[in-house]
Enzyme design. Structure first.
Site, short mmCIF file in Angstrom:
data_model
loop_
_atom_site.label_atom_id
_atom_site.label_comp_id
_atom_site.label_asym_id
_atom_site.label_seq_id
_atom_site.Cartn_x
_atom_site.Cartn_y
_atom_site.Cartn_z
N ARG A 283 0.84 -1.22 0.00
CA ARG A 283 0.00 0.00 0.00
C ARG A 283 0.87 1.26 0.00
NH1 ARG A 283 -2.21 2.07 4.63
NH2 ARG A 283 -2.62 0.07 5.58
N ASP B 199 -5.86 18.24 -15.48
CA ASP B 199 -6.23 16.86 -15.84
C ASP B 199 -5.95 16.72 -17.33
OD1 ASP B 199 -7.52 14.56 -16.73
OD2 ASP B 199 -9.19 14.76 -15.34
N TYR C 175 -15.16 16.38 -16.09
CA TYR C 175 -15.78 15.04 -16.05
C TYR C 175 -16.78 14.97 -14.89
CZ TYR C 175 -16.00 10.06 -14.91
OH TYR C 175 -16.43 8.80 -14.59
N LYS D 254 -7.32 5.48 -19.67
CA LYS D 254 -7.58 5.91 -21.05
C LYS D 254 -6.34 5.69 -21.92
CE LYS D 254 -11.56 7.00 -19.26
NZ LYS D 254 -11.48 7.62 -17.99
C1 LIG Z 1 -11.14 13.70 -17.88
C2 LIG Z 1 -11.31 12.59 -16.92
N1 LIG Z 1 -10.72 12.66 -15.71
C3 LIG Z 1 -10.84 11.67 -14.79
C4 LIG Z 1 -11.59 10.56 -15.06
C5 LIG Z 1 -11.72 9.49 -14.02
O1 LIG Z 1 -10.93 8.41 -14.36
P1 LIG Z 1 -11.19 6.87 -13.89
O2 LIG Z 1 -12.41 6.41 -14.62
O3 LIG Z 1 -9.95 6.18 -14.28
O4 LIG Z 1 -11.43 6.92 -12.42
C6 LIG Z 1 -12.23 10.44 -16.30
C7 LIG Z 1 -13.04 9.24 -16.61
O5 LIG Z 1 -13.72 9.17 -17.61
C8 LIG Z 1 -12.08 11.47 -17.25
O6 LIG Z 1 -12.67 11.42 -18.46
#
Ligand SMILES: Cc1ncc(COP(=O)(O)O)c(C=O)c1O
Length: 405
Positions: A62, A187, A115, A212
């Site tokens: 962890r 992000d 998101y 992604k």
């Molecule tokens: C721009 C963006 N940030 C964060 C996330 C969250 O990622 P995760 O699904 O890996 O938790 C997503 C998920 O679609 C996203 O599109």
């Protein structure tokens, strides 16, 4: 062998070699999966010293694991940061940055379109802990400057935004912040290297949903945070490992390390196909608008040219014309999506397979209608993640789907 100096190496050389050395145990070239919860100490003294940090070593997965560490070192090299911490999901990265760096009484400026789950964490959850939040169109630098308060500690945004694809000038935000003690957090999920390097543009922290493009094969949920050694240590100790346990598994780290080695090849292909698909859709009489930063018609195209290295992401959103065959935009969109044969109807993005989804009812379903409207997410918006299939096949599928209207 001589040690490899990667300081002037090209992108893919770093993506392949950074963080990875032949394994000391048997010389394995691929980083082994250290699938263990704990690590044995030679003695009490050894264990005490490792806990105190006076001698290096792993104690419990962890808090750190050799496979995960190889991933972190590789990601730090890819994004150009001092250090990285890997998390169990992209949301784990978002939450960890907030928990790690903020405290009650702080103020956060958040991009007004993010998101869905990030929106919930930042706009709904942070205020419960006494953190003030102001949503701002971070594409408007004057609005960013006007929103800064004496207690502002973070400016958080996506560029491109999910799903409206709007851009923020990262260097512009860093310039507005100037010498103030405000962390600029980007992000970068939609525009991974080699498309865009937020740290080089002046951001303090870059995070990703590794789920992604970075992993790129649709078989892992994970996240990363890259920044200065001090910021990453703080986030790691408070937000990710010691307190919240939101760590990346060794098996997932192994898969991501494998995926990262072909990142440039994959991302180039995604982006080149997406530009071709965007141009095709823009030329279709059924389409009202295509949201893609690489199109000259896109309102933020100038920012894209400034900070996106000539590649403009593999994702686009579009909206059909109202009233086609007597259908509303939503009904027309549903008809076209259901008629697609090659793209799967699924959330996520950056997979080898093309994926199509309806943000209003899927990725942003947990956002209130009012906030959705302020983000510009109408019922007609369709988001398409252009996969690695042959570009002609993707376009042919869209053509036949549109022809069913
Ligand atoms: C721009 C963006 N940030 C964060 C996330 C969250 O990622 P995760 O699904 O890996 O938790 C997503 C998920 O679609 C996203 O599109």
């Amino acid at each position: 062998m001589e040690e490899l100096d990667l300081s002037n190496a090209g992108f893919t050389t770093r993506a392949i070699h950074a963080g990875q050395e032949p394994d000391p145990a048997y010389g394995a070239l691929a980083t082994p999966i250290y699938q263990t919860s704990t690590f044995c100490f030679d003695s009490m003294e050894d264990g005490i010293a490792k806990f105190e940090g006076t001698i290096p070593g792993y104690v419990y997965s962890r808090g750190g694991n050799p496979t995960v560490r190889a991933l972190e070192l590789k990601m730090a090299a890819i994004e150009g940061g001092e250090d990285c911490v890997a998390t169990g999901s992209g949301m784990g990265a978002v939450g960890s940055v907030m928990i790690g760096l903020l405290q009650a009484g702080d103020h956060v400026i958040v991009g007004d379109c993010v998101y869905g789950c990030s929106n919930v964490v930042i706009r709904d959850v942070l205020p419960k802990f006494g953190i003030e939040v102001t949503p701002v169109n971070t594409g408007d630098l004057d609005a960013v400057a006007a929103a800064i308060k004496p207690n502002t500690k973070m400016i958080y945004f996506e560029t491109p935004t999910n799903p409206m694809m709007r851009l923020t000038d990262i260097a512009g935000v860093a310039q507005v912040v100037g010498e103030r003690d405000i962390k600029v957090v980007v992000d970068n999920t939609f525009a991974p290297p080699p498309v865009q390097y937020p740290l080089a543009c002046g951001a303090d922290i870059v995070l990703h949903s590794v789920t992604k493009y970075l992993n790129g094969h649709g078989d892992v949920i994970a996240g990363v945070i890259v920044g200065s050694a001090d910021d990453i240590a703080q986030i790691k100790n408070i937000g990710v490992t010691k307190t919240c346990g939101c760590f990346c598994s060794p098996f997932d780290a192994f898969l991501i390390i494998r995926g990262l080695q072909t990142l440039e090849l994959r991302v180039r292909r995604h982006c080149e196909s997406a530009l071709a698909v965007a141009r095709f859709l823009e030329s279709s009489p059924a389409i009202e608008r295509v949201l893609y930063p690489g199109l000259e018609s896109f309102p933020d195209h100038a920012i894209a040219k400034k900070q996106m290295n000539g590649l403009y992401t593999g994702i686009l959103s579009f909206e059909l014309k109202d009233g086609l065959g007597g259908r509303s935009r939503f009904e027309a969109g549903k008809q076209v999506v259901n008629a697609m044969k090659l793209a799967h109807v699924a959330v996520s993005l950056g997979d080898p397979a093309s994926l199509v989804q309806h943000p209003a009812s899927m990725t942003h379903h947990n956002v209130s209608n009012e906030v959705k409207a302020s983000m510009g997410i109408t019922d007609g918006i369709i988001r398409y993640s252009v996969g690695l299939e042959d570009t002609d096949d993707i376009i042919a599928d869209l053509k036949q789907a549109l022809a069913t209207l």
